[in-house]
Design a protein around this motif. Structure first.
Motif, PDB file in Angstrom:
ATOM      1  N   ARG A 141      41.880  91.691  -9.668  1.00  0.00           N
ATOM      2  CA  ARG A 141      40.855  92.319 -10.492  1.00  0.00           C
ATOM      3  C   ARG A 141      39.729  91.323 -10.774  1.00  0.00           C
ATOM      4  O   ARG A 141      38.548  91.672 -10.707  1.00  0.00           O
ATOM      5  CB  ARG A 141      41.466  92.836 -11.792  1.00  0.00           C
ATOM      6  CG  ARG A 141      40.482  93.616 -12.640  1.00  0.00           C
ATOM      7  CD  ARG A 141      41.060  93.956 -14.008  1.00  0.00           C
ATOM      8  NE  ARG A 141      42.428  94.372 -13.926  1.00  0.00           N
ATOM      9  CZ  ARG A 141      42.849  95.636 -14.028  1.00  0.00           C
ATOM     10  NH1 ARG A 141      41.986  96.584 -14.237  1.00  0.00           N
ATOM     11  NH2 ARG A 141      44.110  95.932 -13.922  1.00  0.00           N
ATOM     12  N   GLN A 142      40.095  90.083 -11.103  1.00  0.00           N
ATOM     13  CA  GLN A 142      39.093  89.058 -11.399  1.00  0.00           C
ATOM     14  C   GLN A 142      38.219  88.772 -10.178  1.00  0.00           C
ATOM     15  O   GLN A 142      37.004  88.626 -10.305  1.00  0.00           O
ATOM     16  CB  GLN A 142      39.773  87.763 -11.882  1.00  0.00           C
ATOM     17  CG  GLN A 142      40.489  87.893 -13.221  1.00  0.00           C
ATOM     18  CD  GLN A 142      39.540  88.322 -14.331  1.00  0.00           C
ATOM     19  OE1 GLN A 142      38.367  87.950 -14.349  1.00  0.00           O
ATOM     20  NE2 GLN A 142      40.054  89.114 -15.256  1.00  0.00           N
ATOM     21  N   ASP A 143      38.846  88.712  -9.014  1.00  0.00           N
ATOM     22  CA  ASP A 143      38.070  88.469  -7.787  1.00  0.00           C
ATOM     23  C   ASP A 143      37.074  89.601  -7.530  1.00  0.00           C
ATOM     24  O   ASP A 143      35.924  89.353  -7.145  1.00  0.00           O
ATOM     25  CB  ASP A 143      38.995  88.325  -6.583  1.00  0.00           C
ATOM     26  CG  ASP A 143      39.801  87.030  -6.607  1.00  0.00           C
ATOM     27  OD1 ASP A 143      39.416  86.099  -7.343  1.00  0.00           O
ATOM     28  OD2 ASP A 143      40.819  86.973  -5.863  1.00  0.00           O
TER      29      ASP A 143
ATOM     30  N   ALA B  41      31.536  91.577  -7.631  1.00  0.00           N
ATOM     31  CA  ALA B  41      30.576  92.591  -8.072  1.00  0.00           C
ATOM     32  C   ALA B  41      29.490  91.960  -8.918  1.00  0.00           C
ATOM     33  O   ALA B  41      28.312  92.308  -8.820  1.00  0.00           O
ATOM     34  CB  ALA B  41      31.292  93.695  -8.852  1.00  0.00           C
ATOM     35  N   GLY B  42      29.857  91.015  -9.784  1.00  0.00           N
ATOM     36  CA  GLY B  42      28.871  90.342 -10.633  1.00  0.00           C
ATOM     37  C   GLY B  42      27.890  89.538  -9.815  1.00  0.00           C
ATOM     38  O   GLY B  42      26.689  89.497 -10.090  1.00  0.00           O
TER      39      GLY B  42
ATOM     40  N   ARG C  51      25.458  91.793  -8.186  1.00  0.00           N
ATOM     41  CA  ARG C  51      24.498  92.318  -9.169  1.00  0.00           C
ATOM     42  C   ARG C  51      23.449  91.265  -9.477  1.00  0.00           C
ATOM     43  O   ARG C  51      22.263  91.559  -9.562  1.00  0.00           O
ATOM     44  CB  ARG C  51      25.244  92.728 -10.426  1.00  0.00           C
ATOM     45  CG  ARG C  51      24.362  93.389 -11.419  1.00  0.00           C
ATOM     46  CD  ARG C  51      25.182  94.000 -12.521  1.00  0.00           C
ATOM     47  NE  ARG C  51      24.288  94.649 -13.419  1.00  0.00           N
ATOM     48  CZ  ARG C  51      24.359  94.585 -14.714  1.00  0.00           C
ATOM     49  NH1 ARG C  51      25.322  93.933 -15.285  1.00  0.00           N
ATOM     50  NH2 ARG C  51      23.497  95.214 -15.458  1.00  0.00           N
ATOM     51  N   ALA C  52      23.885  90.014  -9.611  1.00  0.00           N
ATOM     52  CA  ALA C  52      22.946  88.947  -9.929  1.00  0.00           C
ATOM     53  C   ALA C  52      21.982  88.760  -8.775  1.00  0.00           C
ATOM     54  O   ALA C  52      20.770  88.535  -8.971  1.00  0.00           O
ATOM     55  CB  ALA C  52      23.685  87.658 -10.212  1.00  0.00           C
ATOM     56  N   GLU C  53      22.501  88.882  -7.534  1.00  0.00           N
ATOM     57  CA  GLU C  53      21.624  88.724  -6.374  1.00  0.00           C
ATOM     58  C   GLU C  53      20.607  89.830  -6.320  1.00  0.00           C
ATOM     59  O   GLU C  53      19.437  89.622  -6.021  1.00  0.00           O
ATOM     60  CB  GLU C  53      22.458  88.732  -5.087  1.00  0.00           C
ATOM     61  CG  GLU C  53      23.268  87.493  -4.861  1.00  0.00           C
ATOM     62  CD  GLU C  53      24.184  87.627  -3.649  1.00  0.00           C
ATOM     63  OE1 GLU C  53      24.041  88.610  -2.891  1.00  0.00           O
ATOM     64  OE2 GLU C  53      25.038  86.749  -3.473  1.00  0.00           O
TER      65      GLU C  53
END
Length: 197
Positions: free
Chosen positions: A178-180, A185-186, A189-191
């Motif tokens: 889940r953390q990976d 995904a984060g 999103r940042a990119e």
């Protein structure tokens, strides 16, 4: 002393032995009956009952008329085919004829026929209808097989009880997976936010 008389239960004609053996119409009718089909035992009684539908209401049916009716029917039964009102030829196995004769007699008993009959048109329509229905059913099965629907198995298999199992419980993702996923995904999103600026 005259020979004893007996009456036909189907066509209601009175017969004596001298008539049975000497009359051409009776002889021809009997020959037609005997030669109808090798499996005529199953057909004979319904056929005779059908011939009785041609009997005049107030008089007895002549022997020549019985022979003529049988002379029209026997070739159709031998051919194993029948033509409908539109001229199309349909297969007509012996069992279809038997069922059609029985249906005609049942309709008479229910009051659904105008007697005496004048032709075999209604009979041939019933036989052609049976053949048409069988052909349509075979066509539906063929089309279902072409579409990949082969049915629900054999009749024995369809009679077996069906056991329903619970669907497997949903498994939760382990925390590390889940953390990976959240990190990936984060970062995407940042990119995408960085590209939009």
């Amino acid at each position: 002393m005259p020979l004893p008389t007996f009456r036909c239960p189907v066509c209601r004609n009175a017969l004596t032995l001298d008539v049975v053996f000497a009359h051409d119409g009776v002889r021809d009718a009997i020959l037609h009956l005997v030669n109808t089909h090798p499996d005529a035992g199953k057909l004979l009684r319904p056929l005779l009952a059908y011939v009785g539908l041609f009997a005049p209401v107030k008089t007895e049916m002549r022997y020549e008329r019985v022979a003529a009716i049988l002379g029209e029917l026997v070739p159709m039964i031998h051919a194993g085919t029948v033509r409908d009102a539109h001229g199309q030829t349909w297969p007509a196995p012996l069992d279809y004829w038997r069922q059609a004769f029985e249906e005609m007699v049942a309709r008479r008993d229910a009051g659904g026929l105008k007697l005496p009959l004048k032709s075999h048109g209604y009979l041939t329509a019933i036989v052609a209808g049976m053949s048409n229905k069988a052909a349509a059913s075979a066509e539906r099965r063929t089309e279902a097989q072409r579409a990949g629907h082969a049915g629900a198995g054999t009749p024995v298999a369809r009679m077996q009880p069906v056991t329903v199992t619970e669907p497997p419980a949903r498994s939760f993702l382990p925390d590390n997976v889940r953390q990976d996923i959240l990190r990936a995904a984060g970062s995407r999103r940042a990119e995408s936010l960085g590209e939009s600026k």
